[in-house]
Design an enzyme around this catalytic site. Structure first.
Site, PDB file in Angstrom:
ATOM      1  N   GLU A  22       0.819  -1.223   0.000  1.00  9.25           N
ATOM      2  CA  GLU A  22       0.000   0.000   0.000  1.00  9.25           C
ATOM      3  C   GLU A  22       0.848   1.265   0.000  1.00  9.25           C
ATOM      4  O   GLU A  22       0.428   2.304  -0.520  1.00  9.25           O
ATOM      5  CB  GLU A  22      -0.962  -0.003   1.186  1.00  9.25           C
ATOM      6  CG  GLU A  22      -2.114  -1.001   1.066  1.00  9.25           C
ATOM      7  CD  GLU A  22      -1.750  -2.404   1.532  1.00  9.25           C
ATOM      8  OE1 GLU A  22      -0.558  -2.664   1.824  1.00  9.25           O
ATOM      9  OE2 GLU A  22      -2.665  -3.256   1.601  1.00  9.25           O
TER      10      GLU A  22
ATOM     11  N   MET B 260      24.376   8.902   2.287  1.00 11.73           N
ATOM     12  CA  MET B 260      24.138  10.135   3.043  1.00 11.73           C
ATOM     13  C   MET B 260      24.372   9.907   4.541  1.00 11.73           C
ATOM     14  O   MET B 260      24.896  10.785   5.226  1.00 11.73           O
ATOM     15  CB  MET B 260      22.719  10.644   2.780  1.00 11.73           C
ATOM     16  CG  MET B 260      22.464  12.035   3.294  1.00 11.73           C
ATOM     17  SD  MET B 260      23.631  13.245   2.630  1.00 11.73           S
ATOM     18  CE  MET B 260      22.727  13.896   1.230  1.00 11.73           C
TER      19      MET B 260
ATOM     20  N   PHE C 276     -11.634  -7.974  13.493  1.00 10.29           N
ATOM     21  CA  PHE C 276     -10.529  -8.386  12.631  1.00 10.29           C
ATOM     22  C   PHE C 276     -10.198  -7.274  11.634  1.00 10.29           C
ATOM     23  O   PHE C 276     -11.075  -6.738  10.972  1.00 10.29           O
ATOM     24  CB  PHE C 276     -10.901  -9.665  11.876  1.00 10.29           C
ATOM     25  CG  PHE C 276      -9.805 -10.111  10.933  1.00 10.29           C
ATOM     26  CD1 PHE C 276      -8.548 -10.469  11.417  1.00 10.29           C
ATOM     27  CD2 PHE C 276     -10.017 -10.133   9.559  1.00 10.29           C
ATOM     28  CE1 PHE C 276      -7.540 -10.854  10.555  1.00 10.29           C
ATOM     29  CE2 PHE C 276      -9.005 -10.524   8.692  1.00 10.29           C
ATOM     30  CZ  PHE C 276      -7.774 -10.888   9.193  1.00 10.29           C
ATOM     31  N   GLN C 277      -8.939  -6.939  11.562  1.00 10.57           N
ATOM     32  CA  GLN C 277      -8.437  -5.872  10.687  1.00 10.57           C
ATOM     33  C   GLN C 277      -9.100  -4.529  10.952  1.00 10.57           C
ATOM     34  O   GLN C 277      -9.276  -3.725  10.041  1.00 10.57           O
ATOM     35  CB  GLN C 277      -8.555  -6.279   9.217  1.00 10.57           C
ATOM     36  CG  GLN C 277      -7.636  -7.456   8.913  1.00 10.57           C
ATOM     37  CD  GLN C 277      -7.415  -7.677   7.432  1.00 10.57           C
ATOM     38  OE1 GLN C 277      -8.294  -7.418   6.617  1.00 10.57           O
ATOM     39  NE2 GLN C 277      -6.245  -8.174   7.086  1.00 10.57           N
TER      40      GLN C 277
ATOM     41  N   LYS D  46     -17.694  -1.306   5.707  1.00 11.77           N
ATOM     42  CA  LYS D  46     -18.159  -2.250   4.697  1.00 11.77           C
ATOM     43  C   LYS D  46     -19.680  -2.228   4.548  1.00 11.77           C
ATOM     44  O   LYS D  46     -20.198  -2.334   3.440  1.00 11.77           O
ATOM     45  CB  LYS D  46     -17.681  -3.655   5.078  1.00 11.77           C
ATOM     46  CG  LYS D  46     -17.797  -4.644   3.935  1.00 11.77           C
ATOM     47  CD  LYS D  46     -17.071  -5.936   4.253  1.00 11.77           C
ATOM     48  CE  LYS D  46     -17.160  -6.903   3.090  1.00 11.77           C
ATOM     49  NZ  LYS D  46     -16.479  -8.173   3.382  1.00 11.77           N
TER      50      LYS D  46
HETATM   51  C1  LIG Z   1      12.387   5.453   5.261  1.00 12.20           C
HETATM   52  C2  LIG Z   1      13.668   6.109   5.634  1.00 12.20           C
HETATM   53  N1  LIG Z   1      14.479   5.541   6.543  1.00 12.20           N
HETATM   54  C3  LIG Z   1      15.658   6.122   6.871  1.00 12.20           C
HETATM   55  C4  LIG Z   1      16.033   7.311   6.303  1.00 12.20           C
HETATM   56  C5  LIG Z   1      17.341   7.965   6.703  1.00 12.20           C
HETATM   57  N2  LIG Z   1      18.247   8.036   5.533  1.00 12.20           N
HETATM   58  C6  LIG Z   1      18.380   9.159   4.798  1.00 12.20           C
HETATM   59  S1  LIG Z   1      19.407   8.978   3.499  1.00 12.20           S
HETATM   60  C7  LIG Z   1      19.724   7.371   3.914  1.00 12.20           C
HETATM   61  C8  LIG Z   1      20.657   6.535   3.105  1.00 12.20           C
HETATM   62  C9  LIG Z   1      20.178   6.323   1.722  1.00 12.20           C
HETATM   63  O1  LIG Z   1      21.036   5.407   1.096  1.00 12.20           O
HETATM   64  P1  LIG Z   1      20.945   5.111  -0.446  1.00 12.20           P
HETATM   65  O2  LIG Z   1      19.527   4.907  -0.843  1.00 12.20           O
HETATM   66  O3  LIG Z   1      21.887   4.028  -0.782  1.00 12.20           O
HETATM   67  O4  LIG Z   1      21.382   6.481  -1.113  1.00 12.20           O
HETATM   68  P2  LIG Z   1      22.821   7.212  -1.130  1.00 12.20           P
HETATM   69  O5  LIG Z   1      22.808   8.204  -0.012  1.00 12.20           O
HETATM   70  O6  LIG Z   1      23.881   6.186  -0.978  1.00 12.20           O
HETATM   71  O7  LIG Z   1      22.848   7.896  -2.457  1.00 12.20           O
HETATM   72  C10 LIG Z   1      19.022   7.007   5.069  1.00 12.20           C
HETATM   73  C11 LIG Z   1      19.102   5.707   5.724  1.00 12.20           C
HETATM   74  C12 LIG Z   1      15.132   7.878   5.379  1.00 12.20           C
HETATM   75  N3  LIG Z   1      15.385   9.054   4.780  1.00 12.20           N
HETATM   76  N4  LIG Z   1      13.988   7.262   5.036  1.00 12.20           N
END
Ligand SMILES: Cc1ncc(C[n+]2csc(CCOP(=O)(O)OP(=O)(O)O)c2C)c(N)n1
Lengths: 186, 589
Positions: free
Chosen positions: B53, B483, B115-116, B165
């Protein structure tokens, strides 16, 4: 501009010095739909605003309109934010800052239970009279007073009752309305 | 059934059709089966079956952002609704119009832990613009039309309609969209003319003006972008934009300074810092934009155009607020400017441009090229170069690759760039690309992805294959959560705690497992050929672009710093990355 943040060195709005806060009474006209109160309360808790008092009741049954009175404390900027945040909620008709719009009327009702005997009992009755509180229940050992007035008057009455045998208090919270001929937009 | 009456499920489909909705992204379940039964028996509304979803919500966002229309999602009760929460929050933060229909357990079971069952309106109240629980089938049509009205008017956002529903089975009256006027929600679209006059007069006095624009320009529609271009051409004011606003003013335009903010262009941030009049158009002074607030553009007078009054003076105090729709405001400003035959001080403006050119000469995006490994910046540069002349839409995940995409891919039109700005949701880009491709079947839709992010919603490749949506997932594969690793290097003594992904899947084989095409590029020399191969493939592609593992994204305003304290790539040799940010800055997010 934003100089009050100078000491924090923050990317965020982390204030170490607290600019003066003010207490404001807001009136909010809402559509009386399910969940509308939860929405308002959620806004305050979600954004970290204070609620000192909140009352709500349907005021126009045919139009499904309720009026919420909120007493809140914050810096002028936060108060303005609160008003805008309330105003943009879908079921909100209008918001008024009663504190800004001149000396609005605010009232609160409290029921104050006092138990005791002898001199203290007489003193409680005498004070109740001075505060124009009514006796709405009386027994040989206790009274329940009903007092209506501005919140600080109610506060004062309650604190006077403490040494005289205060048992418990029920307060309605504040209702407010502006003076004069004008009403709020529905 | 009385004449003219319909079942709730029929009302849902009729309302969608009457709203002009052609596509719904959804996933079935017990509490929405009556609606799915109706979907089966009609042809006007096409349903796209996602694999999760969350994917439906991001697909609807991509669809909405790339078309300007409202995205529609349909999910079941309980887990269906909770899985949609991330996408709803994402749409709220980025002001994306979306209507999400959720099934609910029958009215008489609500509150019984059936349920749900979950308290969908309770859970989604803080992450929607508005939400409804429909208790009477006779309210259903009105509420649905109202939901579309609320989602698309004023500052757009997601609206949930929770439909038990039994209400889907019950019969009731249908009303059309024409008869719906919202009782209380009437956002102010036309700005106050006095504010416009004051704004225009202030702009005319400026010696170092700047336009700082945002997603509000895109949301306002094509006219807003057109008027923005006209206003820039008329005044010769330099213009920068937030991540969300890219494309409203063309990157090829001569007044374009590039994106501003944390990973924005040096010249854009310096100009923001030193300007004397700032015209903020449909942006909201987000913390990723302002840097340290008390040092944010200290010498400027500020004008803020926004449709949402609560955005004004929220974090930055402005001098002239203009509440209204961007297109209306720009139209008024252009009219007043012309009527008064105003012009900026030419000499001063020339001097300002000269100063800006000096900052531009720093060439802040410069990076060290490498003949053996693909630099991530290079990969995006080549992707950009090779897709010129094509009808391209770009989505992204979240991380370094997202910022490099914003820096190196250049947008000349609005609605071409779909990214999760406010919430920063990893896993956004792939399903968003599904939604974009559904709306633009003939276009080239590319998700510039990170290897970590893309795994969060990878299962939507299966959706892309099923609906023959030839999306291109261009994975900037550095094997790190780049990042996160960059912040650990800058702020946490290079202790790379849990930011390396061991055991990444073989993306080429994974592509094959999904029945699409996998392509891998490992050397700079082969990159162009492989990108061309990707573009020529009429199927969904997973492109595994192996890039330098430890590249960092610059320039950067570290948290707690001001616009004029940017870190440049050349300032931070790898050995000194750990000491580039002081102790105070390390505390901040
Ligand atoms: C759902 C979610 N969980 C955690 C984060 C924290 N976060 C921001 S950037 C990142 C790393 C992203 O890694 P990647 O997709 O490999 O991209 P890169 O920075 O290597 O280009 C994380 C874990 C987030 N933004 N979103």
């Amino acid at each position: 501009m934003n100089a009050h943040l100078a000491s924090t060195g923050s990317a965020y709005f982390l204030e170490t010095s607290k600019p003066a806060v003010e207490t404001h009474t807001l009136s909010v006209i809402v559509d009386n739909e399910p969940g509308v109160l939860a929405r308002v309360i959620g806004l305050f808790s979600g954004r970290g605003y204070n609620i000192d008092s909140l009352t709500v009741s349907e005021t126009q049954h045919e139009k499904h309109v309720s009026r919420i009175t909120i007493v809140t404390t914050g810096t002028p900027a936060v108060i303005t934010q609160i008003i805008h945040q309330l105003d943009r909620m879908v079921p909100v008709h209008s918001v008024a800052d009663l504190t800004v719009n001149g000396n609005a009327l605010t009232r609160e009702l409290a029921m104050v239970k006092v138990a005791g005997s002898g001199e203290k009992r007489v003193e409680a009755l005498r004070l109740a009279d001075a505060f124009r509180a009514r006796v709405i229940d009386a027994g040989t050992q206790s009274f329940v007073f009903e007092i209506t007035g501005k919140p600080d008057k109610v506060d004062q009455f309650i604190s006077l009752m403490v040494p005289l045998g205060l048992v418990e208090v029920a307060r309605t919270g504040v209702a407010g309305i502006a003076r004069g001929a004008e009403g709020m937009r529905v | 059934m009385a004449t003219g009456e319909m079942t709730g499920a029929e009302i849902v489909l009729k309302a969608l059709a009457d709203q002009g909705i052609e596509h719904v992204f959804g996933y079935p379940g017990g509490a929405v089966l009556p609606i799915y039964d109706e979907i089966f028996q009609q042809e006007k509304v096409k349903h796209i079956l996602v694999r999760h979803e969350q994917g439906a919500t991001h697909a609807a966002e991509g669809y909405a952002r790339s078309t300007g229309k409202c995205g529609v999602v349909l999910v079941t009760s309980g887990p269906g609704a909770t899985n949609a929460v991330t996408g709803l929050t994402d749409a709220l933060m980025d002001s994306i119009p979306m209507v999400c229909l959720t099934g609910q357990v029958p009215t008489h079971l609500i509150g019984s832990d059936a349920f749900q069952e979950c308290d969908t309106v309770g859970i989604t109240r803080p992450c929607t613009k508005h939400n409804y629980l429909v208790k009477d089938v006779n309210d259903l049509a009105r509420i649905l039309h109202e939901a579309f009205y609320v989602a698309t008017h004023g500052r757009p956002g997601p609206v949930v309609v929770d439909i038990p529903k039994d209400v889907q089975f019950a019969t009731g009256k249908y009303v059309g969209p024409k008869n719906i006027e919202h009782k209380t929600y009437r956002p102010k679209v036309k700005p106050d003319q006095e504010a416009i006059r004051r704004a225009v007069e202030l702009i005319a006095t400026a010696k170092r003006p700047i336009l700082y624009t945002g997603g509000g320009v895109i949301n306002s529609g094509l006219t807003a972008s057109k008027l923005l271009r006209e206003f820039v051409a008329m005044t010769n004011i330099p213009i920068t934009s937030t991540l969300m606003g890219l494309g409203a003013y063309p990157a090829s335009g001569k007044n374009w300074l590039g994106m501003l903010g944390m990973h924005g262009m040096y010249e854009a941030n310096m100009a923001m810092h030193d300007c004397d009049v700032m015209i903020c158009v449909g942006a909201r002074f987000d913390d990723r934009i302002t840097g340290r607030l008390n040092a944010f553009s200290p010498g400027s007078k500020k004008i803020h155009i926004d449709i949402d009054p609560s955005s004004i003076n929220k974090t930055v105090r402005v001098d002239i607020p203009v509440v209204g729709d961007v297109a209306h405001a720009l139209d008024d400003m252009i009219r007043v400017w012309k009527a008064k035959s105003l012009a900026l001080d030419k000499k001063a403006l020339e001097a300002w441009w000269k100063e800006i050119d000096g900052w531009r000469a720093r060439d802040c995006l410069r990076y060290r090229k490498n003949a053996d490994v693909i630099m991530p910046q290079y990969a995006i540069e080549r992707l950009y170069a090779l897709t010129r002349g094509k009808d391209v839409y770009i989505t992204t995940e979240v991380g370094q690759h997202q910022m490099w995409a914003a820096q190196f891919f250049r947008f000349d039109e609005p609605n071409r760039w779909m990214t999760s700005g406010g919430l920063g949701t990893m896993g956004y880009g792939l399903p968003a690309a599904v939604g974009v491709q559904q709306a633009h079947p003939k276009s080239l839709v590319i998700d510039i992805a990170g290897d970590a992010s893309v795994l969060m919603t990878m299962q939507e490749m299966s959706t892309a294959v099923q609906y023959r949506l030839p999306i291109k997932i261009f994975i900037i594969n550095n094997q790190y959560m780049g990042m996160v690793r960059q912040w650990q290097q800058l702020l946490h003594g290079n202790r790379l705690s849990e930011s390396y992904t061991d055991s990444l899947p073989d993306f080429v084989k994974l592509a094959e497992a999904y029945g699409c095409v996998g392509i891998r590029a490992e050397k700079p020399a082969e990159l162009d050929g492989k990108i061309k191969e990707m573009m020529a493939t009429p199927h969904p592609v997973l492109f595994d672009c192996r890039v330098a593992a430890l590249a960092n994204c610059f320039p950067m305003i570290p948290s707690g710093k001001a616009h004029n304290e940017m870190l440049m790539g050349e300032d931070v040799p790898d050995a000194e990355v750990g000491s580039a940010i002081d102790a105070k800055g390390k505390m901040l997010v």
